[in-house]
Design a protein around this motif. Structure first.
Motif, short mmCIF file in Angstrom:
data_model
loop_
_atom_site.label_atom_id
_atom_site.label_comp_id
_atom_site.label_asym_id
_atom_site.label_seq_id
_atom_site.Cartn_x
_atom_site.Cartn_y
_atom_site.Cartn_z
N LYS A 8 48.24 48.40 38.21
CA LYS A 8 46.82 48.08 38.36
C LYS A 8 46.56 46.83 37.53
O LYS A 8 47.31 46.50 36.61
CB LYS A 8 45.95 49.24 37.86
CG LYS A 8 46.10 50.51 38.66
CD LYS A 8 45.45 50.36 40.01
CE LYS A 8 45.36 51.69 40.73
NZ LYS A 8 44.69 51.53 42.02
N TYR A 9 45.45 46.14 37.83
CA TYR A 9 45.16 44.86 37.19
C TYR A 9 43.69 44.75 36.81
O TYR A 9 42.85 45.48 37.32
CB TYR A 9 45.53 43.71 38.14
CG TYR A 9 46.98 43.72 38.49
CD1 TYR A 9 47.91 43.04 37.72
CD2 TYR A 9 47.45 44.46 39.58
CE1 TYR A 9 49.26 43.08 38.03
CE2 TYR A 9 48.80 44.50 39.90
CZ TYR A 9 49.70 43.81 39.11
OH TYR A 9 51.04 43.87 39.41
N THR A 10 43.39 43.77 35.91
CA THR A 10 42.01 43.46 35.57
C THR A 10 41.73 42.02 35.93
O THR A 10 42.65 41.21 36.05
CB THR A 10 41.74 43.65 34.06
OG1 THR A 10 42.39 42.61 33.34
CG2 THR A 10 42.20 45.01 33.56
N ASP A 118 46.74 43.63 45.60
CA ASP A 118 46.05 42.78 46.57
C ASP A 118 44.73 42.27 46.02
O ASP A 118 44.37 41.10 46.21
CB ASP A 118 45.84 43.52 47.89
CG ASP A 118 47.13 43.70 48.68
OD1 ASP A 118 48.10 42.95 48.43
OD2 ASP A 118 47.16 44.59 49.54
N GLY A 119 43.99 43.15 45.32
CA GLY A 119 42.73 42.74 44.71
C GLY A 119 42.94 41.67 43.65
O GLY A 119 42.16 40.72 43.55
N TYR A 120 44.01 41.81 42.87
CA TYR A 120 44.31 40.81 41.84
C TYR A 120 44.71 39.48 42.48
O TYR A 120 44.31 38.41 42.01
CB TYR A 120 45.40 41.31 40.89
CG TYR A 120 45.68 40.33 39.79
CD1 TYR A 120 44.73 40.04 38.81
CD2 TYR A 120 46.90 39.65 39.71
CE1 TYR A 120 44.97 39.13 37.80
CE2 TYR A 120 47.15 38.73 38.72
CZ TYR A 120 46.18 38.48 37.76
OH TYR A 120 46.43 37.55 36.77
N GLY A 125 43.59 33.80 43.67
CA GLY A 125 43.75 32.92 44.83
C GLY A 125 45.18 32.81 45.31
O GLY A 125 45.60 31.77 45.82
N ALA A 126 45.95 33.88 45.17
CA ALA A 126 47.36 33.87 45.59
C ALA A 126 47.50 34.29 47.04
O ALA A 126 46.71 35.03 47.57
CB ALA A 126 48.19 34.79 44.71
#
Length: 126
Positions: A8-10, A118-120, A125-126
């Motif tokens: 998971k990411y922030t 995907d959200g990160y 902008g990847a």
């Protein structure tokens, strides 16, 4: 760019790996690339209970110092002491040996608010 799908990411470029009520936290491959050569990681919050998005430490690169934000409310239970003598592990292995802290999660409902891989990717902008 490496963005493991199981993490998971922030929006602040921390990653989090959840294992029961313990979570491992570090900075993303994108973040270490933006910072450049990391020369020091400081975490003086071991044993403290911190709120989500509170600063738990700093990472110092050659040209800048950046705050580290806690992805979930919890107690800092461990600091990766290997980083004291080998901070460049954050550059060379951000999702492995370059992890920063482990926390005991206080509120698992906050996990739902974290970003997927995907959200990160959208954030950077990847």
């Amino acid at each position: 760019m490496n963005i493991p799908s199981e993490l998971k990411y922030t929006k602040d470029h921390e990653w989090i790996k959840i294992d029961g009520d313990i979570a491992t936290v570090g900075i993303t491959d994108f973040a270490q690339g933006e910072l450049g050569d990391i020369v020091y990681v400081e975490v003086e919050t071991v044993g403290e209970e911190l709120d989500q998005e509170e600063v738990f430490g700093t990472v110092e690169a050659v040209k800048t110092v950046s705050d580290l934000f806690l992805p979930l409310t919890g107690e800092i239970v461990e600091f990766n002491e290997t980083l004291e003598g080998d901070p460049e592990l954050v550059n060379s292995d951000p999702y492995g040996e370059g992890w920063m802290v482990k926390i005991k999660i206080a509120d698992t409902s906050q996990i739902d608010g974290l970003l997927s891989a995907d959200g990160y990717k959208e954030v950077i902008g990847a």
